[in-house]
Motif scaffolding. Structure first.
Motif: not given
Length: 447
Positions: A239, A270, A273, A278-279
């Protein structure tokens, strides 16, 4: 298996350096018709692993890998063969030869060390080329990882302009130049600022065990988790952290500053990814940490992300000669500056002196011929410089007395040389104990 690879590289490098150094003494001794009684790789205390006599010389391998030696007839050396010295000088003995010939014999070892280093650097330049990060390609400056640098006023994001008045063209030169520097000029927000380094700068490096002073700024990429991390369900490896509670995050060094504001809180963030934003929610502990280890990017991957530009220069064999020679000179000068720091107690640099374990640790756990030759070249320079120190029992000690004889026309007595050799051994043993004692101490307190 990793330890076997490290040990193999260590022993191969050490053996190569020892054999070639001793050949540097052996060959001129033979040319001047001086008898060489022994030629040994490693020391043969009490017994040898292998030995064979060819002509007047016994060639062998000892069991104690602390060095090697040649025993030259009629010379007061580490063998301390005083009985031989009581006999009448023979024409094949070292002591019977003119001073200039004895000087060449004694300088042969270090001469080979320096030649070997320069040849390796020339060869590496030809075969591998020269790949480096251009300093001016670090558009957002550097990541300052060392607290003493921060305390001196340097900040992450600073662009290094010069070190001790010398413009920094290549980022890979920053580390070595800064180790012996007094002043760094940086560009911060378009304005140049002077960073004065404290006299005990190196002492802090040793005590804090910092491996890097500055690094290229890297993004925060999840590489793993600590055992007590509470973010294993929120984050995944690879990530990219791009924002924390609405604050944009571009580099890893920004994360520590931001997270400290949210200790003991759960905050929105945030991540990118698989190319998608993505949150997630991040749990920050009391120390302002999230229990995540960053992924280490190699230079090629970092370049693909646009963090900097790698410059790659290729050279013909002829072009490699001046480039390799300059590389060797730079390493030699740099090592000389480090020795000067070690000799100054107020710098605390002596605490970083290491012995055989420190040398062993330098070799990588995977076999790399490029790393092997680079390390061997530097060790060859170090061996040459150390042997030139004017300490009796070292080549430099013998050279010192020979120069005195050539200049004054008076040869030191055999009895004086015996005493000097004994004093030299005491000094060398003390240095050996100190260096390897440092290794042991650092192993006990942890690296």
């Amino acid at each position: 298996m990793d330890i076997v690879i490290k040990l193999s590289q260590f022993l191969l490098s050490l053996s190569l350096l020892i054999v070639l150094h001793e050949l540097g003494h052996f060959i001129p001794a033979k040319l001047f018709k001086t008898r060489v009684e022994k030629f040994y790789l490693f020391f043969d205390v009490k017994f040898s692993l292998f030995k064979k006599k060819i002509g007047d010389t016994v060639y062998g391998i000892g069991w104690l890998p602390l060095g090697g030696y040649v025993k030259i007839a009629g010379m007061i050396d580490e063998s301390m063969d005083t009985e031989q010295m009581k006999q009448e000088p023979q024409p094949w003995e070292f002591r019977s030869k003119p001073a200039w010939q004895r000087l060449i014999i004694m300088l042969g070892g270090v001469t080979v060390n320096f030649i070997l280093a320069f040849v390796i650097y020339i060869g590496m330049t030809y075969f591998y080329g020269d790949k480096y990060i251009a300093n001016n390609s670090l558009k957002d400056g550097v990541w300052v990882t060392y607290d003493v640098l921060k305390n001196a006023g340097m900040q992450s994001g600073d662009k290094i302009v010069s070190v001790d008045g010398e413009k920094l063209e290549r980022f890979d030169q920053a580390q070595n130049k800064m180790l012996t520097a007094k002043e760094i000029v940086v560009n911060r927000g378009g304005e140049e600022k002077i960073i004065q380094l404290p006299v005990d700068f190196v002492k802090g490096i040793v005590e804090n065990k910092d491996e890097k002073l500055v690094m290229p700024r890297m993004p925060f990429i999840v590489g793993g988790f600590s055992d007590d991390s509470t973010n294993k369900e929120n984050l995944k490896e690879k990530d990219f952290l791009v924002s924390v509670n609405g604050e944009e995050i571009k580099y890893y060094d920004q994360v520590e500053v931001v997270l400290k504001k949210y200790a003991n809180q759960s905050i929105p963030a945030n991540v990118k990814r698989d190319g998608v934003i993505t949150n997630i929610s991040l749990n920050v502990n009391a120390d302002g940490k999230i229990g995540v280890a960053p992924a280490i990017l190699n230079l090629n991957d970092a370049e693909k992300l646009g963090l900097f530009k790698l410059s790659a220069d290729q050279y013909s064999l002829v072009e490699s000669i001046p480039v390799g020679l300059q590389m060797g000179v730079d390493k030699l000068v740099g090592y000389g500056k480090q020795l000067k720091l070690i000799a100054s107690p107020e710098t605390g640099a002596y605490k970083g002196v290491g012995g055989f374990k420190a040398i062993f640790d330098v070799f990588p756990q995977t076999w790399s011929w490029e790393a092997f030759w680079s390390i061997t070249a530097l060790l060859s320079i170090m061996l040459g410089v150390m042997n030139l120190l004017p300490i009796p029992a070292l080549d430099g000690g013998h050279v010192m007395f020979l120069l005195y004889e050539i200049i004054s026309g008076r040869k030191p007595s055999d009895k004086f040389m015996e005493y000097a050799q004994t004093v030299g051994f005491v000094i060398l043993i003390a240095l050996l104990l100190f260096a390897n004692g440092n290794d042991i101490y650092k192993s006990i307190v942890g690296n």
